[in-house]
Motif scaffolding. Structure first.
Motif, PDB file in Angstrom:
ATOM      1  N   SER A 116     -24.926  37.432  -1.409  1.00  0.00           N
ATOM      2  CA  SER A 116     -24.814  36.304  -0.483  1.00  0.00           C
ATOM      3  C   SER A 116     -26.132  35.941   0.181  1.00  0.00           C
ATOM      4  N   ARG A 117     -27.026  36.909   0.300  1.00  0.00           N
ATOM      5  CA  ARG A 117     -28.356  36.602   0.865  1.00  0.00           C
ATOM      6  C   ARG A 117     -29.214  35.844  -0.142  1.00  0.00           C
ATOM      7  N   CYS A 118     -28.970  36.083  -1.442  1.00  0.00           N
ATOM      8  CA  CYS A 118     -29.853  35.537  -2.474  1.00  0.00           C
ATOM      9  C   CYS A 118     -29.353  34.228  -3.072  1.00  0.00           C
ATOM     10  N   ALA A 119     -28.067  33.977  -2.986  1.00  0.00           N
ATOM     11  CA  ALA A 119     -27.486  32.764  -3.571  1.00  0.00           C
ATOM     12  C   ALA A 119     -26.189  32.473  -2.843  1.00  0.00           C
ATOM     13  N   HIS A 120     -25.653  31.283  -3.080  1.00  0.00           N
ATOM     14  CA  HIS A 120     -24.389  30.933  -2.443  1.00  0.00           C
ATOM     15  C   HIS A 120     -23.244  31.646  -3.146  1.00  0.00           C
ATOM     16  N   LEU A 121     -22.487  32.416  -2.403  1.00  0.00           N
ATOM     17  CA  LEU A 121     -21.272  33.057  -2.903  1.00  0.00           C
ATOM     18  C   LEU A 121     -20.142  32.556  -2.015  1.00  0.00           C
ATOM     19  N   ALA A 122     -19.347  31.651  -2.550  1.00  0.00           N
ATOM     20  CA  ALA A 122     -18.292  31.034  -1.750  1.00  0.00           C
ATOM     21  C   ALA A 122     -17.317  32.079  -1.235  1.00  0.00           C
ATOM     22  N   ALA A 123     -16.739  31.812  -0.080  1.00  0.00           N
ATOM     23  CA  ALA A 123     -15.813  32.765   0.527  1.00  0.00           C
ATOM     24  C   ALA A 123     -14.619  33.043  -0.375  1.00  0.00           C
ATOM     25  N   ASP A 124     -14.248  32.066  -1.220  1.00  0.00           N
ATOM     26  CA  ASP A 124     -13.100  32.247  -2.114  1.00  0.00           C
ATOM     27  C   ASP A 124     -13.513  32.528  -3.551  1.00  0.00           C
ATOM     28  N   ALA A 125     -14.777  32.856  -3.778  1.00  0.00           N
ATOM     29  CA  ALA A 125     -15.226  33.189  -5.134  1.00  0.00           C
ATOM     30  C   ALA A 125     -14.475  34.415  -5.647  1.00  0.00           C
ATOM     31  N   GLU A 126     -14.151  34.418  -6.931  1.00  0.00           N
ATOM     32  CA  GLU A 126     -13.429  35.547  -7.511  1.00  0.00           C
ATOM     33  C   GLU A 126     -14.322  36.782  -7.546  1.00  0.00           C
TER      34      GLU A 126
END
Length: 438
Positions: A116-126
């Motif tokens: 999450s610090r390096c790229a967007h990881l959506a809250a609902d990502a699998e």
């Protein structure tokens, strides 16, 4: 007395989760970008309690495991490779192994925080984690959910205790069903189970009985794998000696066909050769493989396919990380990553992978999808005038129409036998196009 700076693991986990949520919220406020570069992320946990009799994966029985060091190296390699790829979005994360349910929830949370610090990881990502019943108690599963896991894949393999012993599994059928029950409470609609068929001594009727029992209890995703006897494994040696009888190929084919029918009857869609889902519970991470998307492999022996844009490259590379965990960790500490082998893929090689993997899906390869990888060589150009492909169509194995190229249900069962013809035709068409350009 605890050393200075030491915090109880629960406190460290809570802090890691706060950082993870803050990073996700911060990135959620960023303005949207046009078509962000994205990739899936695979994280390999190489350790198991014991080696199964059929397994030839890159796994190790740990002796004096320093999990904090492994955790640090997994996080550091994830950071290095995400930045090397310059992807802006991680579409899904999959913790595979080995037995990643042997890792602590703190390790899972630390890797997700780094992502999450390096790229967007959506809250609902699998975010999927593979689990074995003996290392997946209710409290442990709850810890994984709290760490950010939202999908579980349980290696049940069989509901027959004799078959489980044959496979070298260290759980019983009752333990597997207990884990499944707890997982469904914590991950409703997002719990997958694995089964293996074609075992020595297995009959169509015994396979069907076990599958029928599972279908009364499972969630919305089932993966079925035909046993592959891998050279060097204990099971391979027993079969080679003649001490174990192997079902005939036509019997194995009947097992597969009966499973297809049974799963369809209870509402499952076979969306890939080995994978079935209902209520829309498809694995988005695995779909990214079959659709030829970029993915980054982290951990000992992990594989990846991505463009190292930070080095000014524009072509996709196939990457393999160093196999042995201790050697891998030394390389990560020295270089930030443990890539042992990297191979630049030609456009033809990428197309070959798109073809081989795409045809595993029930929808096959659409014309639009193919043209993302081959802007000037359509599916019609490659396969439309081939007599060999026309013969496969006439046999009811393959379909080429306005939707694209795909296998019939009959063709999916014998996909491997179709691919040689299709790959030869792709190579011929590619060479013809190259010759006309020169």
């Amino acid at each position: 007395m605890a050393a200075p700076g030491w915090r109880h693991p629960r406190a460290r986990l809570a802090a890691a989760l706060r950082s993870l949520r803050a990073a996700r919220q911060h990135r959620a406020r960023e303005p949207p970008r046009a078509e962000p570069v994205q990739a899936a992320l695979y994280v390999h946990w190489p350790y198991c309690q014991k080696r199964c009799s059929y397994c030839n994966f890159n796994t190790y029985i740990p002796r004096g495991l320093d999990e904090e060091s492994v955790r640090s190296c997994l996080s550091r390699e994830a950071q290095t490779l995400i930045r090397l790829s310059q992807v802006q979005r991680i579409s899904s994360v999959f913790f595979g192994g080995g037995t990643p349910s042997l890792a602590s929830p703190l390790t899972i949370a630390a890797v997700l925080e780094t992502v999450s610090r390096c790229a967007h990881l959506a809250a609902d990502a699998e975010v999927t984690l593979e689990a074995n019943p003996t290392s997946a108690s209710a409290s442990r599963l709850a810890g994984f959910r709290a760490s950010g896991v939202n999908r579980l894949s349980i290696g049940i393999q069989s509901l027959d205790d004799a078959e489980l012993r044959l496979l070298g599994r260290n759980h019983t059928a009752d333990e597997a069903l207990g884990t499944l029950e707890e997982a469904k409470k914590l991950f409703p609609g997002r719990t997958s189970v694995d089964l293996i068929f074609g075992l020595p001594g297995q009959s169509v009727s015994s396979w069907a009985r076990g599958l029928e029992e599972l279908l009364q209890l499972c969630d919305d995703h089932v993966s079925l794998y035909q046993l592959t006897l891998e050279r060097g494994t204990s099971l391979f040696k027993q079969v080679q000696r003649g001490s174990l009888p192997v079902p005939k190929q036509e019997v194995v084919a009947e097992m597969y066909e009966s499973a297809q029918e049974m799963l369809r009857d209870v509402g499952f869609r076979q969306y890939e050769v080995s994978n079935f889902a209902r209520n829309g519970a498809l694995s988005t991470h695995n779909l990214s493989y079959w659709q030829g998307s970029q993915y980054i492999g982290v951990g000992p022996g992990a594989h990846g396919r991505f463009v190292p844009r930070a080095h000014g490259e524009s072509l996709r590379e196939a990457r393999i990380q160093t196999l042995e965990p201790d050697s891998w960790m030394k390389e990560v500490l020295a270089c930030g990553h443990g890539t042992r082998k990297q191979t630049v893929l030609s456009q033809l090689e990428v197309l070959e992978e798109v073809l081989v993997l795409g045809l595993r899906m029930d929808i096959g390869i659409t014309h639009q999808h193919w043209l993302q990888f081959a802007t000037s060589l359509s599916l019609w150009d490659v396969f439309g005038t081939s007599e060999e492909v026309k013969e496969l169509e006439d046999q009811g194995l393959l379909l080429l129409d306005n939707r694209g190229l795909r296998c019939s249900w009959k063709g999916l069962a014998v996909l491997d036998s179709l691919l040689l013809t299709l790959l030869n035709q792709l190579q011929k068409s590619w060479e013809d196009r190259t010759a006309h350009r020169t």
